[in-house]
Design a protein around this motif. Sequence first.
Motif, PDB file in Angstrom:
ATOM      1  N   ASP A   1       0.819  -1.241   0.085  1.00 39.66           N
ATOM      2  CA  ASP A   1      -0.154  -0.031  -0.194  1.00 39.66           C
ATOM      3  C   ASP A   1       0.932   1.170   0.088  1.00 39.66           C
ATOM      4  N   ASP A   2       0.376   2.324  -0.492  1.00 35.03           N
ATOM      5  CA  ASP A   2       1.122   3.579  -0.563  1.00 35.03           C
ATOM      6  C   ASP A   2       1.089   4.457   0.699  1.00 35.03           C
ATOM      7  N   VAL A   3      -0.028   4.420   1.445  1.00 35.14           N
ATOM      8  CA  VAL A   3      -0.094   5.036   2.795  1.00 35.14           C
ATOM      9  C   VAL A   3      -1.100   4.339   3.543  1.00 35.14           C
ATOM     10  N   ILE A   4      -0.736   4.056   4.835  1.00 36.08           N
ATOM     11  CA  ILE A   4      -1.409   3.420   5.684  1.00 36.08           C
ATOM     12  C   ILE A   4      -2.210   4.302   6.746  1.00 36.08           C
ATOM     13  N   THR A   5      -3.249   4.640   7.117  1.00 36.90           N
ATOM     14  CA  THR A   5      -3.969   5.204   8.080  1.00 36.90           C
ATOM     15  C   THR A   5      -4.500   4.438   9.019  1.00 36.90           C
TER      16      THR A   5
ATOM     17  N   GLY B   1      -2.929   3.835  13.917  1.00 32.73           N
ATOM     18  CA  GLY B   1      -3.341   2.725  13.863  1.00 32.73           C
ATOM     19  C   GLY B   1      -3.369   1.701  12.798  1.00 32.73           C
ATOM     20  N   GLY B   2      -3.013   2.130  11.546  1.00 30.65           N
ATOM     21  CA  GLY B   2      -3.173   1.131  10.572  1.00 30.65           C
ATOM     22  C   GLY B   2      -2.305  -0.139  10.666  1.00 30.65           C
ATOM     23  N   ARG B   3      -1.182   0.122  10.982  1.00 26.98           N
ATOM     24  CA  ARG B   3      -0.225  -0.959  11.338  1.00 26.98           C
ATOM     25  C   ARG B   3      -0.776  -1.953  12.411  1.00 26.98           C
ATOM     26  N   GLN B   4      -1.330  -1.344  13.552  1.00 30.93           N
ATOM     27  CA  GLN B   4      -1.792  -2.277  14.646  1.00 30.93           C
ATOM     28  C   GLN B   4      -3.078  -3.274  13.929  1.00 30.93           C
ATOM     29  N   ALA B   5      -3.701  -2.418  13.236  1.00 30.75           N
ATOM     30  CA  ALA B   5      -4.888  -3.218  12.553  1.00 30.75           C
ATOM     31  C   ALA B   5      -4.482  -4.502  11.580  1.00 30.75           C
ATOM     32  N   ILE B   6      -3.370  -4.178  10.908  1.00 30.39           N
ATOM     33  CA  ILE B   6      -2.953  -5.149  10.104  1.00 30.39           C
ATOM     34  C   ILE B   6      -2.093  -6.363  10.854  1.00 30.39           C
TER      35      ILE B   6
END
Length: 189
Positions: A130-134, A165-170
Amino acid sequence: MNEPYDLLKSILLEKSVRTGTFTLASGKVSDLYVDCRMTALDPVGATLVGSLGWKLVREEILPHFPEIAAIGGMTMGADPISLAVGMTSALEGSGKKLQVFTVRKEPKDHGRGRRIEGNFQAGDTVLVVDDVITTGGSTLKAIDAIEAEGGKVAAALVLMDREEGGRQAIEARGIPVYALFTRSSLLGK
């Protein structure tokens, strides 16, 4: 000093980062908008994304997941990044050449009606991009589509993690996230 990294950072800051008030795809309002396509579709930016992305894959990801065969993610943000990294893997002649694919938002309504296009087949272990994770929402949609088509996602590669929070969700799905940049590393805050 890491010249390629610093050059990519300067291109990102010049071409892709805007401040103000923005409503993001997630619906969140933010003081920062990052359009990495502007960098990943720039010839110098794409070259650096390919080089630095492949270096990260080769040194940090493949030692843990040597079975990765392909790289791709949700169109449009992932497409130039996936292609740049895949091309660099082939050009380096290291023996590992990542195939490239793209995930459509919806299956085609004609032809073979595919949701995943390109060099992907059921059973492949892949690196999702992905280009950007939010919030991680679009990356998670890509992961769902890949898994629904019989693929296994080993890890995620992102150009920028907004640290929202995106990193944590993934990672809650058991998929480690590797980012070339974070909001902190890009902006120092």
